[in-house]
Design a protein around this motif. Structure first.
Motif, short mmCIF file in Angstrom:
data_model
loop_
_atom_site.label_atom_id
_atom_site.label_comp_id
_atom_site.label_asym_id
_atom_site.label_seq_id
_atom_site.Cartn_x
_atom_site.Cartn_y
_atom_site.Cartn_z
N ASP A 173 0.84 -1.19 0.00
CA ASP A 173 0.00 0.00 0.00
C ASP A 173 0.88 1.25 0.00
OD1 ASP A 173 -2.43 -1.35 0.10
OD2 ASP A 173 -2.45 -1.42 2.29
N GLU A 174 0.31 2.36 -0.44
CA GLU A 174 1.06 3.62 -0.51
C GLU A 174 1.67 3.98 0.85
OE1 GLU A 174 0.30 8.37 -1.27
OE2 GLU A 174 -1.11 6.95 -2.11
N GLN A 175 0.96 3.74 1.94
CA GLN A 175 1.42 4.15 3.26
C GLN A 175 2.56 3.29 3.80
OE1 GLN A 175 -1.74 3.45 2.36
NE2 GLN A 175 -2.64 5.50 2.30
N LYS A 176 2.81 2.14 3.17
CA LYS A 176 3.86 1.24 3.63
C LYS A 176 5.09 1.36 2.74
CE LYS A 176 0.77 -2.05 5.75
NZ LYS A 176 -0.22 -3.03 5.39
N PRO A 177 6.28 1.20 3.31
CA PRO A 177 7.48 1.26 2.47
C PRO A 177 7.56 0.04 1.54
CG PRO A 177 8.06 0.66 4.73
CD PRO A 177 6.58 0.97 4.72
N ALA A 178 8.12 0.25 0.37
CA ALA A 178 8.30 -0.86 -0.58
C ALA A 178 9.69 -1.46 -0.37
CB ALA A 178 8.17 -0.35 -2.01
N LYS B 233 -3.94 10.06 -4.92
CA LYS B 233 -3.33 10.16 -3.60
C LYS B 233 -4.07 9.24 -2.62
CE LYS B 233 -0.65 13.13 -0.96
NZ LYS B 233 0.34 12.17 -0.62
N GLY B 234 -3.29 8.50 -1.85
CA GLY B 234 -3.86 7.54 -0.91
C GLY B 234 -4.02 6.15 -1.51
N PHE B 235 -4.03 6.09 -2.86
CA PHE B 235 -4.18 4.80 -3.58
C PHE B 235 -3.11 4.65 -4.64
CE2 PHE B 235 -8.40 5.88 -2.02
CZ PHE B 235 -8.79 4.70 -1.42
N GLY C 284 2.87 -3.21 -7.80
CA GLY C 284 3.39 -4.56 -8.00
C GLY C 284 2.33 -5.64 -7.94
N MET C 285 1.10 -5.27 -7.58
CA MET C 285 0.00 -6.23 -7.54
C MET C 285 -0.82 -6.18 -8.83
SD MET C 285 -1.75 -8.51 -5.76
CE MET C 285 -1.33 -8.29 -4.03
N TYR C 286 -1.10 -4.97 -9.32
CA TYR C 286 -2.07 -4.82 -10.40
C TYR C 286 -1.49 -4.64 -11.80
CZ TYR C 286 -5.18 -4.45 -6.41
OH TYR C 286 -5.85 -4.72 -5.25
N ILE C 287 -0.28 -4.12 -11.92
CA ILE C 287 0.30 -3.91 -13.25
C ILE C 287 0.89 -5.20 -13.85
CG2 ILE C 287 1.99 -2.59 -14.61
CD1 ILE C 287 -0.48 -0.96 -13.61
N PRO C 288 1.60 -6.03 -13.07
CA PRO C 288 2.17 -7.26 -13.66
C PRO C 288 1.17 -8.18 -14.37
CG PRO C 288 3.29 -6.77 -11.61
CD PRO C 288 2.11 -5.81 -11.70
N PRO C 289 -0.02 -8.46 -13.80
CA PRO C 289 -0.95 -9.33 -14.54
C PRO C 289 -1.42 -8.73 -15.86
CG PRO C 289 -1.51 -9.32 -12.21
CD PRO C 289 -0.50 -8.22 -12.42
#
Length: 135
Positions: A72-77, A101-103, A108-113
């Motif tokens: 999520d945006e709020q967590k570090p990658a 913003k916020g989303f 890494g979840m939605y673009i690869p598929p």
């Protein structure tokens, strides 16, 4: 794959890399910019459309598997992941490909598929720690 896929009327119907959740994506335009609209349940995310070509180029240059590392945006990658690259000042747009913003996370979840659907990448489908590489 039909060339009408990827429109609002005929969105790409995709599954997250672990194959646990379904979502839809389509190409649209907002404020004169091409975007990807990603609908997950009632949540709508936007990504810069150029992320597809940019990520494909990065993966080709890397030449091997890259961990997805969705967050999520709020967590570090996690460093060295697709997610970290999708928000890095070092990528071609100099920061976030996510536009709401916020989303802005979960790159890494939605673009690869979507890239797998388009024939640009291979994506693993394990319960956790999936990776992708350019085709």
């Amino acid at each position: 794959m039909s060339d009408v896929n990827g429109t609002k009327e005929y969105p790409w119907k995709l599954k997250t890399p672990p194959q646990t959740s379904e979502y839809e994506m389509y190409k649209d335009e907002k404020d004169g910019k091409e975007i990807l609209v990603c609908t997950v349940g009632k949540t709508v995310l936007h990504y810069d459309y150029r992320c597809i070509a940019d990520l494909h180029a990065m993966l080709k240059q890397h030449g091997d598997w890259v961990e997805l590392g969705s967050a999520d945006e709020q967590k570090p990658a996690k460093d060295g992941t697709v997610e970290a690259w999708g928000r890095s000042p070092e990528n071609p747009v100099g920061g976030w490909y996510g536009l709401k913003k916020g989303f802005r996370g979960r790159f890494g979840m939605y673009i690869p598929p979507l890239m797998e659907e388009l024939g640009l990448a291979e994506v693993e489908h394990h319960p956790r720690n999936n990776r992708m590489r350019a085709k």
